[in-house]
Motif scaffolding. Structure first.
Motif, short mmCIF file in Angstrom:
data_model
loop_
_atom_site.label_atom_id
_atom_site.label_comp_id
_atom_site.label_asym_id
_atom_site.label_seq_id
_atom_site.Cartn_x
_atom_site.Cartn_y
_atom_site.Cartn_z
N LEU A 96 40.82 23.86 51.73
CA LEU A 96 41.48 24.88 50.93
C LEU A 96 40.46 25.59 50.04
CD1 LEU A 96 44.50 25.59 50.72
CD2 LEU A 96 44.54 24.32 48.58
N ASN A 97 40.64 26.90 49.92
CA ASN A 97 39.77 27.71 49.06
C ASN A 97 38.29 27.54 49.38
OD1 ASN A 97 41.94 28.81 47.71
ND2 ASN A 97 41.93 27.24 46.12
N SER A 98 38.01 27.54 50.65
CA SER A 98 36.63 27.62 51.13
C SER A 98 36.58 28.80 52.10
CB SER A 98 36.21 26.32 51.80
OG SER A 98 36.95 26.09 52.99
N PRO A 99 35.39 29.28 52.44
CA PRO A 99 35.32 30.49 53.26
C PRO A 99 36.05 30.37 54.58
CG PRO A 99 33.19 30.02 52.30
CD PRO A 99 34.07 28.84 51.99
#
Lengths: 113, 112
Positions: free
Chosen positions: A98-101
């Motif tokens: 989650l919330n990574s490129p």
């Protein structure tokens, strides 16, 4: 590492026909996304998977669109029946967490005639 | 609703000059932002990201600035090259996280 692989690259169909797109995400990426991109616009999320579970499908037109991610790896997006307005590029992406490129494939360009 | 928008739809710069692409976002709950580059016929390519606990992050020839007070994001490209010509999108993760909300995009054209 190999990137996100999508097929086919192009698809031309007549309206009311079914169509399917396939995506193979980056190995080890548990999160998979299907986005739709209209010409000149940014991608819009259709559905997001965490492993084999669809955790966000609020933007998926469920009357004609369906998706699956069996075994939590490859995914298929289907449209049945296709409409003229479905002409667009369908992008698949995957991310490590989650919330990574997000890493995108090159998309499938669908033309409905 | 949530939205991300760009101030300039097109930007033309001379090769070797610096480029600045701007982006406004609307959701103050967003805490993760990304810039993507998209060339014709290809998917968006990750350039650089930044989290809300930072106001600046640098990469190779690129810098992202985040101003949370005015909800503004910018991408600076140093010594712009012809290969930088593409459409650039900013994206935010919104109030729910877990997904990216994209803006419309800015087309960067680099003149030799």
């Amino acid at each position: 590492e190999a990137g996100v692989v999508q097929s086919p690259r192009y698809k031309i169909i007549e309206k009311k026909q079914p169509v399917a797109f396939w995506c193979n995400p980056i190995s080890g990426h548990n999160t998979l996304y299907w986005y739709l991109q209209n010409l000149g616009q940014g991608p819009e999320l259709l559905i997001r998977y965490e492993n084999e579970e669809a955790v966000d499908d609020s933007q998926l037109p469920k009357d004609r669109f369906s998706a699956e991610r069996l075994k939590g790896v490859d995914s298929t997006l289907k449209i049945q029946p296709a409409e003229l307005g479905d002409s667009a590029v369908y992008l698949c992406a995957s991310s490590l967490r989650l919330n990574s490129p997000l890493h995108f494939g090159n998309g499938t360009r669908l033309t409905v005639t | 609703g949530e939205s991300v928008g760009l101030h300039l739809p097109t930007l033309s710069v001379q090769e070797g000059d610096n480029s600045i692409i701007n982006c406004a976002y609307s959701n103050s709950a967003s805490d993760y932002f990304i810039w993507y580059k998209q060339e014709s016929g290809k998917g968006p390519q990750f350039i650089i990201d930044i989290r809300s606990n930072m106001d600046k992050r640098q990469g190779q020839r690129v810098t992202v600035l985040l101003n949370k007070t005015v909800k503004h994001l910018s991408l600076q490209i140093a010594a712009t090259q012809p290969g930088d010509s593409a459409v650039y999108f900013c994206a935010e993760n919104g109030s729910q996280g877990g997904k990216l909300i994209f803006g419309q995009g800015t087309e960067l054209s680099v003149k030799p």
